[in-house]
Design an enzyme around this catalytic site. Sequence first.
Site, short mmCIF file in Angstrom:
data_model
loop_
_atom_site.label_atom_id
_atom_site.label_comp_id
_atom_site.label_asym_id
_atom_site.label_seq_id
_atom_site.Cartn_x
_atom_site.Cartn_y
_atom_site.Cartn_z
N VAL A 1 -54.43 40.14 90.21
CA VAL A 1 -54.83 38.62 89.92
C VAL A 1 -54.30 37.83 90.80
O VAL A 1 -54.14 36.57 90.80
CB VAL A 1 -54.45 38.38 88.52
CG1 VAL A 1 -54.98 39.17 87.40
CG2 VAL A 1 -52.60 38.49 88.34
N HIS B 1 -59.31 41.62 85.94
CA HIS B 1 -58.24 41.07 84.76
C HIS B 1 -58.12 39.65 85.18
O HIS B 1 -57.01 39.02 84.60
CB HIS B 1 -57.11 41.86 85.02
CG HIS B 1 -57.12 43.22 84.61
ND1 HIS B 1 -56.44 44.28 84.89
CD2 HIS B 1 -57.97 43.92 83.69
CE1 HIS B 1 -56.69 45.51 84.46
NE2 HIS B 1 -57.76 45.29 83.69
#
Length: 356
Positions: free
Chosen positions: A128, A151
Amino acid sequence: MRISVPSIPLLSTPPAPRKSVQDAIERVAQFILPGNVAILTGAGVSVDSGIRAYRGSDGRYMNPNYKPLFYHQLMDESEAGHAFRQRYWLRSYLGYPAIRGALPNPTHYALAALQHAHVAPRLITQNVDGLHHRALGLYPGSKCDKILELHGSLHHVHCRYGHGVDRSTFQDWLSAANPQWSAFADEVERTGTKPRTNPDGDVAIEHLGTAYNSFIVPQCPSCLLEDRINSVHKPEVIFFGESIPLSVKEQSFQIVEEADRLLVIGTTLATFSAFRLLKRAVELGKPVLLLNVGPSRADSIEMVEKIDMPSGRIIRDVVKTVLGATASQDPVVAKMLRSGIIKPPEDDAHPAAAPR
């Protein structure tokens, strides 16, 4: 409902045979060379950028005190939920600058070169941090056909009613609402006593105890304009216990299904959202190669070839081998293959005391 942190079987199968660096370069290059490769990356690819991986070479969590926040805890509107958000946003507030300031390393740039050369057109990442975007010259968290963030991204935040804001702006809101913590963060930066930063931007500050109680999570300005009081914010990251959006799930399967082979780098595949992509490739009879250090969830799958080695040690030479003359003749590729920092995480440090 019981939700547990993903785990992997530790040392349940014999370790992969050790290869020399040259043998590993040749084998990975041979795997990639036919082209149309899908790439799946995890936290291990960002270690050379100074972002610590969750797990060490034995597959265990690097931070034994690691206690992730679950989705239902973050979104809970009760007093308990408010306390969870104070804990999360304080830790994330202190940890985000390290993620924001991180730069791509040679692995990010080497994979970007493969994408630029259309050898590996699509990349799926569990990370991320936005570093794959930076390596391609894109804004972290921006929508890009070449990169699917499985994610989500730390670089955007939205409230429970969907009002979105850039993470840097949200950091400014947090600073304005918490001047004492802003001063504390400045002192941490000045003295260099930075806490351990996890790949999700969370930091290890368990020693601060109940200091979380003083942290103020600001109201959403857009909600206030709608005569609504709301301080429930969430980064655009998939939390434990939260489902990946259906569109992202479908895209991830499509990338694997349209590729001829799957290269997995820097991940133990502990999360099922990533592991099921490897399983899908195996079901379709596609070759799969895992380049990672230590045990993984895929170790017992016979069809998965594994090389136990950090990507940063070989990937630049792998890409040069794959691309041949293009590696030096294409100015964009040549620059990518000269770029990247190597700055692995330093020893853990902790700020001495929290503001009173």
